[in-house]
Design an enzyme around this catalytic site. Sequence first.
Site, PDB file in Angstrom:
ATOM      1  N   HIS A  29       0.517  -1.312  -0.153  1.00 29.86           N
ATOM      2  CA  HIS A  29       0.009   0.194   0.476  1.00 29.86           C
ATOM      3  C   HIS A  29       0.591   1.041   0.175  1.00 29.86           C
ATOM      4  O   HIS A  29       0.650   2.691   0.189  1.00 29.86           O
ATOM      5  CB  HIS A  29      -0.972   0.181   1.398  1.00 29.86           C
ATOM      6  CG  HIS A  29      -2.129  -1.160   0.993  1.00 29.86           C
ATOM      7  ND1 HIS A  29      -2.903  -1.652   0.163  1.00 29.86           N
ATOM      8  CD2 HIS A  29      -2.218  -2.672   1.541  1.00 29.86           C
ATOM      9  CE1 HIS A  29      -3.748  -2.295   1.150  1.00 29.86           C
ATOM     10  NE2 HIS A  29      -3.270  -3.080   1.864  1.00 29.86           N
TER      11      HIS A  29
ATOM     12  N   HIS B 172       6.302   6.467   6.994  1.00 32.95           N
ATOM     13  CA  HIS B 172       5.117   6.790   5.633  1.00 32.95           C
ATOM     14  C   HIS B 172       5.207   6.927   4.997  1.00 32.95           C
ATOM     15  O   HIS B 172       5.450   8.020   5.661  1.00 32.95           O
ATOM     16  CB  HIS B 172       4.259   5.283   5.564  1.00 32.95           C
ATOM     17  CG  HIS B 172       3.302   5.739   6.394  1.00 32.95           C
ATOM     18  ND1 HIS B 172       3.401   5.542   7.660  1.00 32.95           N
ATOM     19  CD2 HIS B 172       2.314   6.231   5.833  1.00 32.95           C
ATOM     20  CE1 HIS B 172       1.985   5.886   7.946  1.00 32.95           C
ATOM     21  NE2 HIS B 172       1.869   6.363   7.392  1.00 32.95           N
TER      22      HIS B 172
ATOM     23  N   HIS C  56       4.380  10.763   7.009  1.00 35.07           N
ATOM     24  CA  HIS C  56       3.316  10.329   8.084  1.00 35.07           C
ATOM     25  C   HIS C  56       5.096   9.955   9.650  1.00 35.07           C
ATOM     26  O   HIS C  56       5.300   8.640   8.722  1.00 35.07           O
ATOM     27  CB  HIS C  56       2.580   9.548   8.411  1.00 35.07           C
ATOM     28  CG  HIS C  56       1.075  10.236   7.937  1.00 35.07           C
ATOM     29  ND1 HIS C  56       0.393   9.601   6.994  1.00 35.07           N
ATOM     30  CD2 HIS C  56       1.088  11.373   7.069  1.00 35.07           C
ATOM     31  CE1 HIS C  56      -0.704  10.251   6.883  1.00 35.07           C
ATOM     32  NE2 HIS C  56       0.262  11.592   6.554  1.00 35.07           N
TER      33      HIS C  56
ATOM     34  N   THR D  48      -4.662   7.009   9.140  1.00 29.19           N
ATOM     35  CA  THR D  48      -5.516   7.484   7.474  1.00 29.19           C
ATOM     36  C   THR D  48      -6.017   5.718   6.976  1.00 29.19           C
ATOM     37  O   THR D  48      -6.357   5.920   5.433  1.00 29.19           O
ATOM     38  CB  THR D  48      -4.808   7.897   7.134  1.00 29.19           C
ATOM     39  OG1 THR D  48      -3.678   7.527   7.089  1.00 29.19           O
ATOM     40  CG2 THR D  48      -4.890   9.479   7.774  1.00 29.19           C
ATOM     41  N   THR D  49      -5.852   4.514   7.118  1.00 26.10           N
ATOM     42  CA  THR D  49      -5.841   3.778   6.414  1.00 26.10           C
ATOM     43  C   THR D  49      -6.838   2.149   7.696  1.00 26.10           C
ATOM     44  O   THR D  49      -6.554   3.092   9.064  1.00 26.10           O
ATOM     45  CB  THR D  49      -4.051   2.437   6.020  1.00 26.10           C
ATOM     46  OG1 THR D  49      -3.588   2.736   7.816  1.00 26.10           O
ATOM     47  CG2 THR D  49      -3.548   3.387   5.168  1.00 26.10           C
TER      48      THR D  49
ATOM     49  N   HIS E   2       2.633   8.870   1.685  1.00 24.30           N
ATOM     50  CA  HIS E   2       1.204   9.430   0.629  1.00 24.30           C
ATOM     51  C   HIS E   2       2.005   9.912  -0.833  1.00 24.30           C
ATOM     52  O   HIS E   2       2.318  11.015  -0.578  1.00 24.30           O
ATOM     53  CB  HIS E   2       0.241   9.388   1.555  1.00 24.30           C
ATOM     54  CG  HIS E   2      -0.409   8.404   2.498  1.00 24.30           C
ATOM     55  ND1 HIS E   2      -0.917   7.813   2.324  1.00 24.30           N
ATOM     56  CD2 HIS E   2       0.680   8.396   3.860  1.00 24.30           C
ATOM     57  CE1 HIS E   2      -1.057   7.087   3.373  1.00 24.30           C
ATOM     58  NE2 HIS E   2      -0.403   7.718   4.268  1.00 24.30           N
TER      59      HIS E   2
ATOM     60  N   GLU F  48      -2.189  13.453   1.910  1.00 23.20           N
ATOM     61  CA  GLU F  48      -3.572  13.220   2.597  1.00 23.20           C
ATOM     62  C   GLU F  48      -4.104  14.281   2.878  1.00 23.20           C
ATOM     63  O   GLU F  48      -5.689  14.297   2.686  1.00 23.20           O
ATOM     64  CB  GLU F  48      -3.480  12.158   3.305  1.00 23.20           C
ATOM     65  CG  GLU F  48      -2.888  10.797   3.026  1.00 23.20           C
ATOM     66  CD  GLU F  48      -3.535   9.864   3.827  1.00 23.20           C
ATOM     67  OE1 GLU F  48      -4.194   8.435   2.978  1.00 23.20           O
ATOM     68  OE2 GLU F  48      -2.734   9.450   4.868  1.00 23.20           O
TER      69      GLU F  48
END
Length: 307
Positions: free
Chosen positions: A90, A117, A142, A225-226, A119, A129
């Site tokens: 992901h 990680h 993040h 957020t996941t 995004h 995000e």
Amino acid sequence: MQPLIPILLLASLWTTCAEAGDWCYQSQFTCDRQCNAPEKWSEVNDNCKGRFQSPINVVTRKTLKDERLTPLQFDNYQQIFRGAIKNNGHSVEVGVPHLSTVSGGRLPGTYKAVQFHLHWGNNGGPGSEHTIDGEQYPMELHIVHMKQQYTDLKTALSDSEGVAVLGFFYERSNSVNRRYDPIINALKSIRTTNENISLPPISLAQLIPTKQNLTSYYRYKGSLTTPGCTEAVIWTLFESPIPLSRDQLRAFSDLKFNDGKAMVGTFRPVQPLNGRQVYRSGGPVLLTSSTFIMAAMVTALALSQLN
């Protein structure tokens, strides 16, 4: 701004496709790839339809200044460590030894770093995000921390204030950010899911803005957020962006999701505030908007005419 997919179009997709399975991002969803896109994450975990979800759009004029949001204290962020970077299907994730901590700035205790990680969008396009006044940056970092007394993230998430995430935005630069060479160079070795490789020695400090550029930030209570979208996160979003070149930003789009598709658009759409207050630190506000610049010019002109 990333264009929003009309609700009716999403509804038609879900009508014509069979029941979905695992969660996925909107960029992965097709009838051939039956997965739960963000609008259906609550089918994977009920927490994802909670009232205090992340990410959000920060409307700066509605933020409330809080003088207690003093500069954060970063300890051992300069500590060099050898981590492994992994394509987890992901995103890309790097585990961090629990030596680096953050405290102060009205955080309810000391939090130790666990992992970081990212995004991103598609080939350097909009991909953060969180958004600021509707602006979506190319990428977002993040750095995930948990309260010092916990030994694992799962336990920390059972505490409503157990996790603190530091969020950093990226902006496109005309020059290469050499501090990111270890990360960018490793991406070509982890293009498919579950591939991982050891990084050269790095520090968290080299990946984020300098200390003097970390005084201006936003704070709010939210969630992961996941999935499972647990509402146990204290969010700190820093205003000062991190520069990366166009090619550096694009390198992330060469990765592959666990379904083999290009790993692009790895962000959850912004969620409703539902009455939450977003606070801003006492640091100087960065006036990057052309509207503010124009207003300042008009004011200066008016003052010069009075003299």
